[in-house]
Motif scaffolding. Sequence first.
Motif, mmCIF file in Angstrom:
data_model
loop_
_atom_site.group_PDB
_atom_site.id
_atom_site.type_symbol
_atom_site.label_atom_id
_atom_site.label_comp_id
_atom_site.label_asym_id
_atom_site.label_seq_id
_atom_site.Cartn_x
_atom_site.Cartn_y
_atom_site.Cartn_z
ATOM 1 N N CYS A 20 0.845 -1.193 0.000
ATOM 2 C CA CYS A 20 0.000 0.000 0.000
ATOM 3 C C CYS A 20 0.883 1.247 0.000
ATOM 4 C CB CYS A 20 -0.970 -0.011 1.169
ATOM 5 S SG CYS A 20 -0.215 -0.099 2.784
ATOM 6 N N GLU A 21 0.261 2.387 0.226
ATOM 7 C CA GLU A 21 0.940 3.676 0.178
ATOM 8 C C GLU A 21 1.423 3.917 -1.243
ATOM 9 O OE1 GLU A 21 2.256 7.279 1.731
ATOM 10 O OE2 GLU A 21 0.948 5.888 2.705
ATOM 11 N N LYS A 22 2.660 4.301 -1.419
ATOM 12 C CA LYS A 22 3.179 4.635 -2.748
ATOM 13 C C LYS A 22 3.982 3.490 -3.361
ATOM 14 C CE LYS A 22 3.199 9.414 -1.473
ATOM 15 N NZ LYS A 22 3.588 9.973 -0.214
ATOM 16 N N ASN A 23 3.856 2.316 -2.789
ATOM 17 C CA ASN A 23 4.634 1.161 -3.239
ATOM 18 C C ASN A 23 3.856 0.229 -4.149
ATOM 19 O OD1 ASN A 23 6.816 1.924 -1.534
ATOM 20 N ND2 ASN A 23 5.603 1.194 0.178
ATOM 21 N N ILE A 24 2.673 0.640 -4.592
ATOM 22 C CA ILE A 24 1.867 -0.238 -5.434
ATOM 23 C C ILE A 24 2.514 -0.402 -6.802
ATOM 24 C CG2 ILE A 24 -0.255 0.334 -4.222
ATOM 25 C CD1 ILE A 24 -1.018 2.070 -6.653
ATOM 26 N N SER A 25 2.102 -1.426 -7.503
ATOM 27 C CA SER A 25 2.650 -1.735 -8.820
ATOM 28 C C SER A 25 1.903 -0.959 -9.900
ATOM 29 C CB SER A 25 2.520 -3.239 -9.075
ATOM 30 O OG SER A 25 2.953 -3.550 -10.377
ATOM 31 N N VAL A 26 2.525 0.099 -10.415
ATOM 32 C CA VAL A 26 1.924 0.897 -11.485
ATOM 33 C C VAL A 26 2.987 1.239 -12.528
ATOM 34 C CG1 VAL A 26 0.153 1.947 -10.028
ATOM 35 C CG2 VAL A 26 2.339 3.083 -10.278
ATOM 36 N N SER A 27 2.523 1.642 -13.688
ATOM 37 C CA SER A 27 3.447 2.082 -14.736
ATOM 38 C C SER A 27 3.924 3.499 -14.423
ATOM 39 C CB SER A 27 2.745 2.069 -16.098
ATOM 40 O OG SER A 27 1.796 3.115 -16.151
ATOM 41 N N HIS A 28 4.929 3.939 -15.138
ATOM 42 C CA HIS A 28 5.440 5.288 -14.928
ATOM 43 C C HIS A 28 4.400 6.343 -15.293
ATOM 44 C CE1 HIS A 28 6.148 4.763 -19.232
ATOM 45 N NE2 HIS A 28 6.246 6.083 -19.323
ATOM 46 N N MET A 29 3.478 6.000 -16.161
ATOM 47 C CA MET A 29 2.444 6.953 -16.569
ATOM 48 C C MET A 29 1.405 7.166 -15.463
ATOM 49 S SD MET A 29 1.972 5.939 -20.544
ATOM 50 C CE MET A 29 0.958 7.356 -20.904
ATOM 51 N N ALA A 30 1.094 6.126 -14.721
ATOM 52 C CA ALA A 30 0.098 6.233 -13.652
ATOM 53 C C ALA A 30 0.713 6.701 -12.341
ATOM 54 C CB ALA A 30 -0.582 4.889 -13.442
ATOM 55 N N ASN A 31 2.016 6.652 -12.235
ATOM 56 C CA ASN A 31 2.689 6.955 -10.975
ATOM 57 C C ASN A 31 2.338 8.339 -10.429
ATOM 58 O OD1 ASN A 31 4.484 6.322 -8.835
ATOM 59 N ND2 ASN A 31 6.027 7.595 -9.800
ATOM 60 N N CYS A 39 -5.855 9.342 -3.216
ATOM 61 C CA CYS A 39 -5.657 8.014 -3.795
ATOM 62 C C CYS A 39 -4.910 7.113 -2.817
ATOM 63 C CB CYS A 39 -4.897 8.143 -5.110
ATOM 64 S SG CYS A 39 -4.824 6.612 -6.044
ATOM 65 N N VAL A 40 -3.890 7.648 -2.183
ATOM 66 C CA VAL A 40 -3.102 6.885 -1.209
ATOM 67 C C VAL A 40 -3.990 6.454 -0.028
ATOM 68 C CG1 VAL A 40 -1.216 7.076 0.469
ATOM 69 C CG2 VAL A 40 -0.899 7.903 -1.846
ATOM 70 N N LEU A 41 -4.868 7.336 0.413
ATOM 71 C CA LEU A 41 -5.777 6.995 1.512
ATOM 72 C C LEU A 41 -6.731 5.868 1.104
ATOM 73 C CD1 LEU A 41 -6.603 10.587 2.791
ATOM 74 C CD2 LEU A 41 -5.252 8.855 3.976
ATOM 75 N N GLY A 42 -7.242 5.924 -0.112
ATOM 76 C CA GLY A 42 -8.126 4.868 -0.603
ATOM 77 C C GLY A 42 -7.423 3.526 -0.715
ATOM 78 N N ILE A 43 -6.173 3.554 -1.160
ATOM 79 C CA ILE A 43 -5.394 2.322 -1.266
ATOM 80 C C ILE A 43 -5.173 1.720 0.123
ATOM 81 C CG2 ILE A 43 -3.133 1.365 -1.882
ATOM 82 C CD1 ILE A 43 -3.028 3.589 -4.083
ATOM 83 N N GLY A 44 -4.856 2.559 1.088
ATOM 84 C CA GLY A 44 -4.659 2.084 2.456
ATOM 85 C C GLY A 44 -5.924 1.494 3.050
ATOM 86 N N GLN A 45 -7.055 2.131 2.789
ATOM 87 C CA GLN A 45 -8.328 1.615 3.288
ATOM 88 C C GLN A 45 -8.645 0.265 2.655
ATOM 89 O OE1 GLN A 45 -11.736 4.100 2.507
ATOM 90 N NE2 GLN A 45 -12.993 2.986 3.973
ATOM 91 N N ALA A 46 -8.406 0.147 1.356
ATOM 92 C CA ALA A 46 -8.664 -1.122 0.663
ATOM 93 C C ALA A 46 -7.730 -2.218 1.169
ATOM 94 C CB ALA A 46 -8.499 -0.944 -0.843
ATOM 95 N N ALA A 47 -6.469 -1.890 1.401
ATOM 96 C CA ALA A 47 -5.518 -2.885 1.902
ATOM 97 C C ALA A 47 -5.911 -3.344 3.308
ATOM 98 C CB ALA A 47 -4.106 -2.319 1.904
ATOM 99 N N GLY A 48 -6.332 -2.418 4.158
ATOM 100 C CA GLY A 48 -6.759 -2.770 5.509
ATOM 101 C C GLY A 48 -7.992 -3.654 5.513
ATOM 102 N N MET A 49 -8.960 -3.299 4.674
ATOM 103 C CA MET A 49 -10.181 -4.108 4.583
ATOM 104 C C MET A 49 -9.870 -5.483 4.012
ATOM 105 S SD MET A 49 -13.398 -4.420 5.146
ATOM 106 C CE MET A 49 -14.074 -2.787 5.389
ATOM 107 N N ALA A 50 -8.987 -5.543 3.015
ATOM 108 C CA ALA A 50 -8.595 -6.829 2.426
ATOM 109 C C ALA A 50 -7.918 -7.704 3.475
ATOM 110 C CB ALA A 50 -7.674 -6.615 1.232
ATOM 111 N N ALA A 51 -7.054 -7.114 4.282
ATOM 112 C CA ALA A 51 -6.378 -7.878 5.327
ATOM 113 C C ALA A 51 -7.392 -8.438 6.328
ATOM 114 C CB ALA A 51 -5.358 -6.998 6.045
ATOM 115 N N ALA A 52 -8.356 -7.612 6.732
ATOM 116 C CA ALA A 52 -9.379 -8.068 7.679
ATOM 117 C C ALA A 52 -10.217 -9.196 7.077
ATOM 118 C CB ALA A 52 -10.271 -6.896 8.083
#
Length: 75
Positions: A20-31, A39-52
């Motif tokens: 999560c955070e800024k370490n996700i797998s994206v292309s240089h165009m989406a970076n 966006c970072v907050l949404g990724i963190g929320q999704a990762a936390g929910m996925a873990a639960a």
Amino acid sequence: PFTIPYRAIVSETIDGFLVCEKNISVSHMANGATRLQPCVLGIGQAAGMAAALCVEQQCQPRDLNVRSLQESLLS
């Protein structure tokens, strides 16, 4: 607006690992867009929910049903 697929935060080889955070797998165009705070907050929320959900369902993140994650995030 755009979406980030769940597979961008899931490791294919390491069990029990979500990126999560800024370490996700994206292309240089989406970076540039994926580094913005909302966006970072949404990724963190999704990762936390996925873990639960993985703990609750006793499964690996790569085996989690994405639809169940989406529904949990919406509710």
